[in-house]
Design a protein around this motif. Sequence first.
Motif, PDB file in Angstrom:
ATOM      1  N   ILE A 154       0.830  -1.205   0.000  1.00 48.32           N
ATOM      2  CA  ILE A 154       0.000   0.000   0.000  1.00 48.32           C
ATOM      3  C   ILE A 154       0.864   1.255   0.000  1.00 48.32           C
ATOM      4  CG2 ILE A 154      -1.675   1.325   1.332  1.00 48.32           C
ATOM      5  CD1 ILE A 154      -2.818  -1.369   2.296  1.00 48.32           C
ATOM      6  N   LEU A 158      -4.478  -1.089  -7.371  1.00 44.15           N
ATOM      7  CA  LEU A 158      -4.437  -2.345  -6.618  1.00 44.15           C
ATOM      8  C   LEU A 158      -5.746  -3.119  -6.734  1.00 44.15           C
ATOM      9  CD1 LEU A 158      -2.590  -1.318  -3.303  1.00 44.15           C
ATOM     10  CD2 LEU A 158      -1.661  -2.451  -5.314  1.00 44.15           C
ATOM     11  N   GLN A 159      -6.726  -2.508  -7.367  1.00 44.42           N
ATOM     12  CA  GLN A 159      -8.037  -3.146  -7.512  1.00 44.42           C
ATOM     13  C   GLN A 159      -8.563  -3.612  -6.165  1.00 44.42           C
ATOM     14  OE1 GLN A 159      -7.988  -5.970 -10.947  1.00 44.42           O
ATOM     15  NE2 GLN A 159      -5.926  -5.170 -11.256  1.00 44.42           N
ATOM     16  N   ILE A 160      -8.593  -2.677  -5.256  1.00 42.53           N
ATOM     17  CA  ILE A 160      -9.035  -2.990  -3.903  1.00 42.53           C
ATOM     18  C   ILE A 160     -10.225  -2.100  -3.577  1.00 42.53           C
ATOM     19  CG2 ILE A 160      -7.467  -1.284  -2.883  1.00 42.53           C
ATOM     20  CD1 ILE A 160      -7.096  -3.118  -0.506  1.00 42.53           C
TER      21      ILE A 160
END
Lengths: 202, 202
Positions: free
Chosen positions: A162, A180-182
């Motif tokens: 992160i 991050l496709q979070i």
Amino acid sequence: MSENTHQDELPFTLLLVDDDLDVLGANARFLRLNQIEVVIAESADTAIERLKSERIDAIVTDLRMPGMSGLEFTAQARIIRPLIPVVFFSGFATVADVVAAMRLGAVDFLEKPVEPQHLLSTLKALESRYEGAIDSRALHVDVTSDTAPFRYRVLAYEKLLIEESLMKHDGHVGKVIESLQINRRTLNDKMRRLGITRHTHG
Amino acid sequence: MSENTHQDELPFTLLLVDDDLDVLGANARFLRLNQIEVVIAESADTAIERLKSERIDAIVTDLRMPGMSGLEFTAQARIIRPLIPVVFFSGFATVADVVAAMRLGAVDFLEKPVEPQHLLSTLKALESRYEGAIDSRALHVDVTSDTAPFRYRVLAYEKLLIEESLMKHDGHVGKVIESLQINRRTLNDKMRRLGITRHTHG
DNA sequence: ATAAAACAGGCAGAAATCTGCCTGTTTCTG
DNA sequence: CAGAAACAGGCAGATTTCTGCCTGTTTTAT
């Protein structure tokens, strides 16, 4: 959050260790004025006793003390309370001192004379850690440690991912989410738990 | 069981980063004379490139460099190689510098001018610690894919940690549990989910 | 200054993970 | 071979994490 009406019932208790009684008293007074429960000890031996007999949430200790040094004391303390956060302070600390302290899992190393606000903010950070956050001490120590628990290592890695992405995107959380496709909510929670603050540090 | 023959003895390769070309050259020469493979980089950017393209076992970096500092560089490097040991060196390091470096998982922090023997013994310690530890190729492949979602990357890292520990302990799950301090049931589940099979011999 | 965009966190149900207990299988040791 | 030790998985309750919805704050742009 206009004012600090956050009267928490949980008593955050600090063990403050310093052989200089004047400094000890002054710091204790300041901290108590800021809603921190403080237990004082004028020597490492006394501190060990306090640690055994009372409920302590964090330790702030001088590095250089007659008898047992802050480093030795911390090593002892870790036997009693392996995960307790420890903050060192000292004037005239050498690089080797700081390295040794951090290896012992110090959360921070402050220089004497300690700036009260700095100490306070450090402790406030620890206090918030208390509510469901992760032991930041474990996080930075464990990245290269092969004795660290699996869980901590994974968390440390999450933190690295992160932080790297944040840095890469100039602190823009939106870009991090995309990259991050979070889930946005998940990222916010993780950042809080892992003690990640956005803003380019200097 | 295990082949302790050390047949394909990979050379221990160090990435040495310093913007001062004189110092860089001198140190590299000294280390090479002591049977350490050295890759040099005169900037953090170059170092990142080296890290991506070559097999590196450890990093020794200056703290203060024009452009990306040693701290920023290390943060970047950890994304590519999360477990790689990093040693800092610097003249005029502040306490805050050392704290920051150790938080990034530095193994040691040396003062400039670096005493060659000290550096050498530090590296020798790393070298012995690193025998057969990490499959750098796996790290490279799984972790560098910066397009993969956060979740996937974390899972890949978990897999890596477990496989590494399994390998280290000759496939003995009990030792892995003890070493990683992970619940037995949790480990079993993770291994199944991540498709990890223990090979008692390889 | 004002509007728009970005951001953080409370809340709560859904989903996933963790982990103790128990059972059955495989591997080791003598 | 017999017993012991190590191992894997089913099950289920406890715990944690995830994530959509909503609200309030901060930053950015006009």
